[in-house]
Design an enzyme around this catalytic site. Structure first.
Site, PDB file in Angstrom:
ATOM      1  CD  GLN A  52     -71.873 -17.065 -21.842  1.00  0.00           C
ATOM      2  OE1 GLN A  52     -72.244 -15.987 -21.423  1.00  0.00           O
ATOM      3  NE2 GLN A  52     -71.195 -17.922 -21.104  1.00  0.00           N
ATOM      4  CG  HIS A  67     -71.559 -26.119 -12.317  1.00  0.00           C
ATOM      5  ND1 HIS A  67     -70.669 -26.336 -13.330  1.00  0.00           N
ATOM      6  CD2 HIS A  67     -70.892 -26.420 -11.173  1.00  0.00           C
ATOM      7  CE1 HIS A  67     -69.505 -26.739 -12.834  1.00  0.00           C
ATOM      8  NE2 HIS A  67     -69.627 -26.804 -11.518  1.00  0.00           N
ATOM      9  CE  LYS A  77     -75.784 -24.370 -17.468  1.00  0.00           C
ATOM     10  NZ  LYS A  77     -74.891 -25.054 -16.516  1.00  0.00           N
ATOM     11  CG  HIS A 124     -75.936 -29.432 -16.852  1.00  0.00           C
ATOM     12  ND1 HIS A 124     -74.683 -29.046 -17.281  1.00  0.00           N
ATOM     13  CD2 HIS A 124     -76.278 -30.502 -17.605  1.00  0.00           C
ATOM     14  CE1 HIS A 124     -74.304 -29.844 -18.273  1.00  0.00           C
ATOM     15  NE2 HIS A 124     -75.245 -30.729 -18.482  1.00  0.00           N
ATOM     16  CE1 TYR A 137     -72.763 -24.191 -20.441  1.00  0.00           C
ATOM     17  CE2 TYR A 137     -71.057 -25.719 -21.116  1.00  0.00           C
ATOM     18  CZ  TYR A 137     -71.502 -24.711 -20.281  1.00  0.00           C
ATOM     19  OH  TYR A 137     -70.686 -24.218 -19.297  1.00  0.00           O
ATOM     20  CG  ASP A 174     -67.586 -28.578  -9.553  1.00  0.00           C
ATOM     21  OD1 ASP A 174     -68.316 -27.585  -9.330  1.00  0.00           O
ATOM     22  OD2 ASP A 174     -67.226 -28.902 -10.701  1.00  0.00           O
TER      23      ASP A 174
END
Length: 187
Positions: A52, A67, A77, A124, A137, A174
């Site tokens: 993805q 995350h 990632k 990250h 990413y 967050d």
């Protein structure tokens, strides 16, 4: 491409070779074979295949993270910036790791063209240093809401050295993220 190990085992800064002249520049932003060879040169295994690609656009001071996704859908990632700049952070969440709870940060920008490889087992996040920052990413697993987790960006136990002078703009999830001591992490 130049591959540089960081203090966090498995996290790697990647600097592509850029060919420029009076017309502009060209670079190969990803090559599977070279990526795997570069990791192998540092004694690191090849990750699962990328499945993805994601992209975000942020204004200055937007902070996204920290995350991560737990099994069965953990994500490695490979991140980079194509417009603007970020201060990018990885945090080791592998409970058995000697680096558990430690972080590494680096500036990624359209100008320096650096990339950061963050393997599975790490949180990250990044803060945008300029308006119009475009962040791209690749991930080794798909987004899975039920596996998604976050850790507070400002957890005093982590003591991340975010750039001074920025009042972070956060998503509600967050802002409500738990500190590391209260978070689910990798076994």
């Amino acid at each position: 491409m130049k591959f540089t190990a960081t203090p966090l085992p498995g996290v790697v800064v990647i600097e592509p070779q850029v060919f420029g002249d009076d017309r502009g520049w060209f670079m190969e932003s990803f090559n599977q074979r070279r990526f795997e060879q570069g990791l192998a040169s540092l004694g690191l295994p090849a990750p699962r295949p990328f499945v993805q690609d994601n992209e975000s656009l942020s204004r200055r001071a937007v902070l996204r993270g920290l995350h991560y996704q737990l099994p069965p859908h953990p994500q490695g990632k490979l991140v980079r910036v194509t417009e603007g700049a970020v201060f990018d952070v990885a945090v080791d969440l592998r409970r058995g790791s000697a680096a558990f709870g430690q972080w590494f940060g680096v500036e990624l920008s359209a100008e320096n063209k650096r990339q950061l490889w963050i393997p599975e087992g790490f949180a990250h996040g990044f803060v945008a240093l300029a308006d119009g920052t475009r962040f791209l990413y690749k991930t080794t697993d798909v987004y899975a809401k039920d596996c998604e987790r976050a850790i507070a960006w400002n957890d005093p136990a982590l003591a991340i050295g975010w750039p001074p002078g920025l009042a972070p703009l956060l998503a509600a999830k967050d802002a409500a993220a738990p500190v590391l001591a209260d978070a689910e992490v990798f076994a």
